[in-house]
Design an enzyme around this catalytic site. Structure first.
Site, PDB file in Angstrom:
ATOM      1  N   SER A 173       2.259   5.646  10.543  1.00  0.00           N
ATOM      2  CA  SER A 173       1.325   6.098   9.756  1.00  0.00           C
ATOM      3  C   SER A 173       0.819   4.934   8.971  1.00  0.00           C
ATOM      4  O   SER A 173      -0.105   5.027   8.257  1.00  0.00           O
ATOM      5  CB  SER A 173       1.403   7.131   8.769  1.00  0.00           C
ATOM      6  OG  SER A 173       1.565   8.370   9.678  1.00  0.00           O
ATOM      7  N   HIS A 195      11.086   8.435   5.910  1.00  0.00           N
ATOM      8  CA  HIS A 195      10.231   9.206   6.669  1.00  0.00           C
ATOM      9  C   HIS A 195      10.413  10.516   6.401  1.00  0.00           C
ATOM     10  O   HIS A 195      10.095  11.490   6.967  1.00  0.00           O
ATOM     11  CB  HIS A 195      10.262   8.925   8.113  1.00  0.00           C
ATOM     12  CG  HIS A 195       9.727   7.622   8.760  1.00  0.00           C
ATOM     13  ND1 HIS A 195       8.716   7.030   8.182  1.00  0.00           N
ATOM     14  CD2 HIS A 195      10.288   6.779   9.530  1.00  0.00           C
ATOM     15  CE1 HIS A 195       8.405   5.894   8.963  1.00  0.00           C
ATOM     16  NE2 HIS A 195       9.246   5.614   9.728  1.00  0.00           N
ATOM     17  N   ARG A 215      -2.140   9.230   8.251  1.00  0.00           N
ATOM     18  CA  ARG A 215      -2.795   8.656   9.063  1.00  0.00           C
ATOM     19  C   ARG A 215      -3.427   9.978  10.047  1.00  0.00           C
ATOM     20  O   ARG A 215      -2.599  10.822  10.144  1.00  0.00           O
ATOM     21  CB  ARG A 215      -2.302   7.626  10.039  1.00  0.00           C
ATOM     22  CG  ARG A 215      -2.966   6.801  10.929  1.00  0.00           C
ATOM     23  CD  ARG A 215      -2.216   5.640  11.687  1.00  0.00           C
ATOM     24  NE  ARG A 215      -3.107   4.808  12.389  1.00  0.00           N
ATOM     25  CZ  ARG A 215      -2.662   3.920  13.279  1.00  0.00           C
ATOM     26  NH1 ARG A 215      -1.450   3.834  13.544  1.00  0.00           N
ATOM     27  NH2 ARG A 215      -3.487   3.066  13.818  1.00  0.00           N
TER      28      ARG A 215
HETATM   29  N1  LIG Z   1      -0.734  -5.017   8.389  1.00  0.00           N
HETATM   30  C1  LIG Z   1      -1.249  -3.946   8.849  1.00  0.00           C
HETATM   31  N2  LIG Z   1      -2.559  -3.316   8.724  1.00  0.00           N
HETATM   32  C2  LIG Z   1      -2.843  -2.377   9.348  1.00  0.00           C
HETATM   33  N3  LIG Z   1      -1.911  -1.908  10.472  1.00  0.00           N
HETATM   34  C3  LIG Z   1      -0.913  -2.388  10.623  1.00  0.00           C
HETATM   35  C4  LIG Z   1      -0.396  -3.162   9.880  1.00  0.00           C
HETATM   36  N4  LIG Z   1       0.927  -3.589  10.410  1.00  0.00           N
HETATM   37  C5  LIG Z   1       1.150  -2.654  11.587  1.00  0.00           C
HETATM   38  N5  LIG Z   1       0.008  -1.741  11.424  1.00  0.00           N
HETATM   39  C6  LIG Z   1      -0.016  -0.605  12.471  1.00  0.00           C
HETATM   40  O1  LIG Z   1       0.840   0.351  11.969  1.00  0.00           O
HETATM   41  C7  LIG Z   1       1.194   1.077  13.220  1.00  0.00           C
HETATM   42  C8  LIG Z   1       2.691   1.140  12.939  1.00  0.00           C
HETATM   43  O2  LIG Z   1       3.310   2.139  12.146  1.00  0.00           O
HETATM   44  P1  LIG Z   1       4.244   1.957  10.959  1.00  0.00           P
HETATM   45  O3  LIG Z   1       4.228   0.692  10.419  1.00  0.00           O
HETATM   46  O4  LIG Z   1       4.193   3.210  10.242  1.00  0.00           O
HETATM   47  O5  LIG Z   1       5.586   2.084  11.991  1.00  0.00           O
HETATM   48  S1  LIG Z   1       6.819   2.622  11.755  1.00  0.00           S
HETATM   49  O6  LIG Z   1       6.807   3.841  11.251  1.00  0.00           O
HETATM   50  O7  LIG Z   1       7.570   1.980  10.714  1.00  0.00           O
HETATM   51  O8  LIG Z   1       7.847   2.428  12.713  1.00  0.00           O
HETATM   52  C9  LIG Z   1       0.815   0.373  14.459  1.00  0.00           C
HETATM   53  O9  LIG Z   1      -0.561   1.101  14.613  1.00  0.00           O
HETATM   54  P2  LIG Z   1      -1.166   0.932  16.200  1.00  0.00           P
HETATM   55  O10 LIG Z   1      -1.615  -0.219  16.313  1.00  0.00           O
HETATM   56  O11 LIG Z   1      -2.135   2.020  16.159  1.00  0.00           O
HETATM   57  O12 LIG Z   1      -0.045   1.298  17.136  1.00  0.00           O
HETATM   58  C10 LIG Z   1       0.638  -1.019  13.798  1.00  0.00           C
HETATM   59  O13 LIG Z   1      -0.209  -1.816  14.605  1.00  0.00           O
END
Ligand SMILES: Nc1ncnc2c1ncn2[C@@H]1O[C@H](COP(=O)(O)OS(=O)(=O)O)[C@@H](OP(=O)(O)O)[C@H]1O
Length: 345
Positions: free
Chosen positions: A93, A157, A179
């Site tokens: 998320s 989480h 999200r």
């Molecule tokens: N800096 C930043 N800004 C915006 N989005 C970002 C950022 N860093 C990671 N991501 C996107 O977040 C998704 C990964 O989710 P999480 O960080 O929650 O993963 S986890 O739960 O810690 O494993 C994953 O989303 P998706 O690209 O849709 O797969 C990442 O690309």
């Protein structure tokens, strides 16, 4: 619901006695368990998991075996302090982004004159804001937290119902980021496929989708997780800040300032004039973080490559993956579950 009886498969032994491959993170591995824990796990509803063999339903939410051990240990031992800050998310998320934003915000004065020494250049945000049940309390360990300076920054989480009692009883602050379920699912499907042992191949999108809709996924059901924190944030807005990934993407400066105010460290007029809000947003942006050498080539001690946490970082990628039927099914569940709650995606 189709369930399996893992411990009936091999008398006297856990079903996964084969060593888990090195690429599988430790918290998802299933090795030897104490009798007490094995008895508890045997009594829980169990299904086949997305990455390794089994996932169990505990307090209404699903956890792979190793992860469940971390949950139990954390519930038993974590002592929250009033000044703690807990970052909470459903997996995929925007956890990595939230960790980066809050770390950069809370430490902004330390690196203002030496940006070339910022920890992000050498360390992934997951190491700077560690998970409670997946890292600090993973594998039955009880960490010494004496080195954490106040305010301590942790992440989890855990669903609201499973938070350690000390978190609920203390005055610590929680930031919850969620999200939309379709993007969360697509992100989770990609992520878990990357973690699956090579010889197992990938999970089909259809099978994973069905499991997600039934709630059978890491920390699922997704909707119950979100609702738990939504309701808690309405009851206790000064303790729980509820944020949405999509709104943060749309108005990042506004939400960063909200975060700063909620955490008791608002931006001063001088900081705003100097452009500090934008500086932090750039430092934590997907483009910047995902292109750092540490995040392109580094690995967590538990096995995941940091690059698996960065894929596209956009809103609406679900459209490239879900069929019309899938979209309708997911939207219906979301409407049913959130009906009357005031929550919309
Ligand atoms: N800096 C930043 N800004 C915006 N989005 C970002 C950022 N860093 C990671 N991501 C996107 O977040 C998704 C990964 O989710 P999480 O960080 O929650 O993963 S986890 O739960 O810690 O494993 C994953 O989303 P998706 O690209 O849709 O797969 C990442 O690309």
């Amino acid at each position: 619901m189709a369930t399996v009886e893992p411990f009936a498969l091999l008398p006297g032994a856990m079903p996964t006695t084969q060593p888990s491959p090195a690429s599988t993170p430790k918290y998802l591995q299933e090795d030897e368990l104490s009798k007490e824990r094995r008895d508890l796990i045997s009594s829980l509803p169990t299904e086949k998991a997305w990455v390794v063999s089994y996932i169990h339903q505990y307090q209404g939410f699903w956890h792979p075996t190793r992860q469940l051990l971390g949950v139990l240990t954390c519930q038993q031992h974590f002592q929250a302090q009033d000044s703690d800050i807990l970052l909470v998310t459903n997996p995929k998320s925007g956890t990595t982004w939230l960790k980066a934003l809050v770390f950069a915000l809370m430490n902004r004065s330390r690196y203002i004159d030496s940006p070339q020494q910022h920890p992000f250049l050498t360390t992934n945000p997951h190491e700077l804001v560690p998970f409670l049940e997946l890292k600090l309390y993973a594998e039955n360990q009880v960490p010494d937290l004496a080195n954490f300076t106040s305010p301590r920054l942790f992440s989890t989480h855990l669903p609201f119902v499973s938070l350690p009692t000390s978190v609920k009883d203390s005055a610590c602050k929680l930031v919850y980021l969620c999200r939309n379920p379709k993007d969360t699912f697509v992100s989770l499907w990609h992520f878990t496929n990357k973690l699956r042992p090579k010889d197992k191949g990938t999970n089909s999108l259809e099978e994973a989708f069905d499991k997600f809709c039934r709630g059978v996924c890491l920390y699922g059901p997704f909707w119950d997780h979100v609702l738990g924190y939504w309701e808690a944030s309405l009851e206790n807005p000064e303790r729980i800040l509820f944020l949405k990934f999509e709104e943060m993407k749309e108005q990042p400066a506004l939400h960063l300032k909200r975060l700063a105010e909620f955490l008791g460290c608002p931006f001063s007029p001088e900081e705003e004039t100097k452009g500090m809000v934008d500086d932090i947003l750039k430092l934590c942006s997907f483009e910047y973080l995902s292109n750092l050498d540490v995040n392109k080539n580094g690995k967590m001690p538990s096995g995941e490559e940091y690059k698996t946490f960065f894929r596209r970082g956009e809103v609406g990628d679900w459209i490239n993956h879900l069929t019309k039927e899938m979209t309708e099914r997911m939207d219906e569940i979301t409407q049913d579950k959130f009906h009357g709650s005031g929550l919309k995606f």
